[in-house]
Scaffold this active site. Structure first.
Site, mmCIF file in Angstrom:
data_model
loop_
_atom_site.group_PDB
_atom_site.id
_atom_site.type_symbol
_atom_site.label_atom_id
_atom_site.label_comp_id
_atom_site.label_asym_id
_atom_site.label_seq_id
_atom_site.Cartn_x
_atom_site.Cartn_y
_atom_site.Cartn_z
ATOM 1 N N CYS A 111 0.813 -1.220 0.000
ATOM 2 C CA CYS A 111 0.000 0.000 0.000
ATOM 3 C C CYS A 111 0.843 1.264 0.000
ATOM 4 O O CYS A 111 0.300 2.377 0.093
ATOM 5 C CB CYS A 111 -0.956 0.007 1.190
ATOM 6 S SG CYS A 111 -0.114 -0.109 2.775
ATOM 7 N N HIS A 234 -5.111 -2.433 -5.546
ATOM 8 C CA HIS A 234 -3.822 -3.108 -5.481
ATOM 9 C C HIS A 234 -3.991 -4.506 -6.067
ATOM 10 O O HIS A 234 -4.880 -5.248 -5.685
ATOM 11 C CB HIS A 234 -3.354 -3.184 -4.022
ATOM 12 C CG HIS A 234 -2.296 -4.206 -3.770
ATOM 13 N ND1 HIS A 234 -1.144 -4.293 -4.534
ATOM 14 C CD2 HIS A 234 -2.209 -5.204 -2.841
ATOM 15 C CE1 HIS A 234 -0.395 -5.289 -4.070
ATOM 16 N NE2 HIS A 234 -1.015 -5.858 -3.051
ATOM 17 N N ASN A 264 1.853 -9.656 -8.679
ATOM 18 C CA ASN A 264 1.707 -8.725 -7.572
ATOM 19 C C ASN A 264 3.023 -7.959 -7.433
ATOM 20 O O ASN A 264 4.029 -8.517 -7.015
ATOM 21 C CB ASN A 264 1.389 -9.516 -6.299
ATOM 22 C CG ASN A 264 1.195 -8.631 -5.074
ATOM 23 O OD1 ASN A 264 1.656 -7.499 -5.024
ATOM 24 N ND2 ASN A 264 0.518 -9.170 -4.072
#
Length: 308
Positions: A111, A234, A264
């Site tokens: 984040c 995300h 990711n």
């Protein structure tokens, strides 16, 4: 009104497919797709640093927005994989770009890009245009301590945007963010150590906190979820993205997904996704949109915008 002038991104050249990782980890390739939905991700070269990737994303973003580095008043870099303890990635990047102003790191995995963005939204009125960059080299971490639960997920890359105190491409309407240190040990990494992730707890808390942040922000701005034309999350795990969309009752067609071919990329994923969404014309004039991310801390937040 504070605004985002534009985005930029950089992805390393090396493509690592799920078949390659399946052979390395001794699992079936089909299991990887079922577990996370990722077919391929990018790995940086051995001599390619977090700063190298950050610089390339930053220069792409500055070129797109037509700004010279000398016009910047600040630089915020989100990362969970800095190449040294201090000074941060921002110091090296500032030196390479060659400008004067505040430069600091937001050391939050997953984040960090969003938190850097919302901080820039507050600082821009005092500093002038703020360059936000998020850059990660997770391949070095997961290949140092291979584990099937984490190695299948992560890739490398960097994303960037410029936040301005003037009107621009995306007008920032409001944001919300909070942290819950209760679960800090469920997603953590010691210096030189393996990435520790309690998958069940992370997925449960991510769904709960992401949907809570989105609902709280929409309630505060008085915006029905149906009025949001684009959701940028995300890019953690395809199953999680589907779960969040289902919980919020939003169509999957409104959720931008590049996870299948990017993996990711931790704090960089949100800005990489936004840059690719801009490339694809997904931001429509007059339409509201929302970004949200969850990560270490556990920290979670959301930002609402409207395309000019």
């Amino acid at each position: 009104m504070t605004s985002i002038l534009g985005f930029g991104a950089y992805l390393p050249a090396r493509v690592v497919g799920h078949e390659e990782l399946a052979a390395q980890l001794g699992v079936e390739a089909g299991w990887i797709l079922q577990a996370c939905g990722i077919r391929e991700r990018r790995y940086a070269a051995a001599d390619e640093t977090v700063v190298d990737m950050a610089e390339k994303a930053a220069r792409t973003c500055l070129a797109r927005t037509g700004l010279e580095p000398s016009a910047l008043g600040g630089l915020l870099v989100g990362t969970g994989t800095p190449q040294r303890q201090f000074p941060g990635v921002s110091a090296d990047l500032q030196r390479r770009l060659g400008f004067q102003g505040l430069a600091l790191d937001v050391h939050l995995a997953s984040c960090g890009g969003l938190v850097a963005l919302v901080l820039a939204a507050e600082l821009a009125s005092r500093l002038g245009p703020v360059l936000v960059v998020a850059s990660e080299k997770l391949s070095e971490v997961v290949q140092r301590h291979p584990a099937k639960e984490t190695t299948i997920l992560f890739g490398d890359g960097a994303g960037a945007c410029v936040v301005s105190p003037d009107r621009g491409f995306l007008e920032i309407q409001d944001w919300i963010a909070s942290s819950d240190g209760t679960f800090a040990e469920d997603l953590c990494m010691d210096p030189g150590g393996p990435l520790v992730m309690n998958g069940r707890q992370v997925i449960m808390q991510a769904n709960r906190k992401l949907t809570g942040a989105v609902r709280s922000l929409l309630a505060r701005t008085g915006t029905p979820s149906g009025d949001i034309g684009l959701f940028l999350f995300h890019q953690a795990n395809l199953n999680l993205l589907k779960q969040v969309a289902k919980t919020l009752g939003i169509g999957e067609d409104k959720v931008f997904v590049n996870l299948e071919t990017r993996g990711n990329t931790s704090s960089a994923s949100l800005l990489i996704a936004a840059s690719e969404a801009q490339d694809q014309g997904r931001f429509r004039s007059g339409e509201a949109g929302l970004m949200a991310a969850f990560g270490s801390g556990f920290t979670c937040g959301a930002l609402q915008f409207r395309t000019a």
